[in-house]
Design a protein around this motif. Structure first.
Motif: not given
Length: 378
Positions: A358-376
């Motif tokens: 989430q930090a990566f998306y917010k830093r480099y591509l904040p225009e993209v909605d990064s909500s989701g589940t990546f590790t479980l």
């Protein structure tokens, strides 16, 4: 004391506020420069490129280039993009609707490129992967004769040096070398930390058989596993884990049920995404757009496969989910981190892989909605 994983998350969140103060994306019009790509080819550009065909690694291109880099893409491999990486397609085209209007020059998930279309688009640079280059080498020579630079990257082998060099190349081509350097720094820091810590790991943990399966075929058929040279197998090799498919001749292929049962894995990772195909009703889903509840429900169905109750991984509740769609990018260090946490309990408790993503998306591509589940974890 703030742990290193949390510290980066806080620093990255604070850095997001500075995003709008970064230099705007503007490429110089003059000045030649040279570079060497991932297959060792020397390339000279007479000026900073303005027009790109992105035949592979669209996410990496945008992570390094930022939102304005979309305006410099004149061609992409859009055939099959929506069906192969549905969530990525939806989230990127929601953030950047103009992507839908960019001409397609081939398949998102194959090596077929239309060189005639590429020539007609008159790009300065074509960015592609290693297998695309091998399969199209003769035709790509036509592009080079026409003055179009062909630059080969590699994010598939999961080698630190390849990720680093590919990102350096993108930074140079996009005039965003400081951004590339920042991403490389975090990626390298995490991988080096992992490698340093697992030196002191319990030797028994390294012997636990590990099975990774791509869950695109659903619970009724076994999807691809990966040898030590590529993707999840490359990550397991980096972690010195006992991958049951490590010595498989093909880079990726399905393992038989009998083989998996005989190997009796103590840890299982099911890789998910959103694939639009005949098995979409029971495929494993992970990543962008996927809720944790849906991911858990789908993982539970894989665990109920016939005879899987015999497996140590199932008996010990060590079956996990990972996002297949986010591999092949500079944020995939987070999956090395997650898998290391699973394989070596207690060694990496100071890191939060989901927070890293989430930090990566917010830093480099904040225009993209990064909500989701990546590790479980079950």
């Amino acid at each position: 004391m703030i742990n290193s994983g949390r510290r980066f998350y806080l620093k990255a969140a604070a850095a997001t506020a500075l995003y709008l103060n970064w230099p705007s994306f503007a490429l110089a019009q003059t000045g030649s420069f040279g570079l060497t790509d991932l297959v060792g080819r020397s390339i000279v550009l007479t000026q900073k490129p303005q027009r790109f065909v992105v035949a592979n690694y669209i996410a990496n291109f945008l992570f390094v280039g930022g939102a304005e880099s979309v305006n410099h893409i004149v061609g992409i491999t859009a055939d099959g993009w929506q069906s192969t990486r549905y969530a990525e397609y939806v989230r990127l085209t929601q953030a950047f609707p103009q992507l839908k209007n960019i001409p397609s020059i081939g398949g998102y998930h194959d090596d077929i490129l239309n060189t005639e279309k590429i020539l007609a688009l008159k790009p300065d640079v074509v960015i592609l992967g290693q297998t695309q280059y091998v399969q199209n080498a003769r035709r790509l020579s036509l592009l080079e004769k026409a003055g179009i630079a062909v630059v080969v990257l590699d994010y598939h082998a999961m080698k630190l040096e390849n990720h680093v060099k590919s990102t350096q190349l993108l930074g140079k081509l996009l005039d965003r070398e400081s951004v590339a350097k920042e991403q490389i720094s975090r990626y390298s820091e995490i991988i080096q930390t992992i490698q340093t810590r697992i030196v002191r790991a319990d030797a028994v943990a390294k012997q636990v058989p590990v099975y990774v399966e791509c869950g695109n075929l659903g619970i009724g058929a076994y999807g691809n596993s990966y040898n030590k040279s590529v993707l999840w197998g490359g990550i397991l090799d980096r972690l010195q884990a006992n991958n049951i498919a490590a010595d498989m001749q093909a880079p990726y292929a399905s393992l038989s049920r009998e083989f998996v049962l005989a190997k009796n894995p103590g840890i299982i990772f099911i890789a998910g995404s959103i694939w639009q195909n005949a098995a979409e009703n029971d495929q494993m889903r992970m990543g962008l757009m996927v809720s944790k509840s849906e991911a858990l429900q789908r993982l539970s169905e894989f665990i109920k496969r016939p005879l899987w109750d015999r497996l140590q991984a199932v008996k010990n509740n060590r079956v996990y989910g990972v996002d297949h769609g986010s591999l092949r990018s500079m944020l995939d260090y987070s999956f090395s981190l997650f898998m290391a946490k699973v394989i070596y309990p207690g060694l990496f408790d100071d890191f939060d892989p989901e927070a890293e993503i989430q930090a990566f998306y917010k830093r480099y591509l904040p225009e993209v909605d990064s909500s989701g589940t990546f590790t479980l974890k079950p």
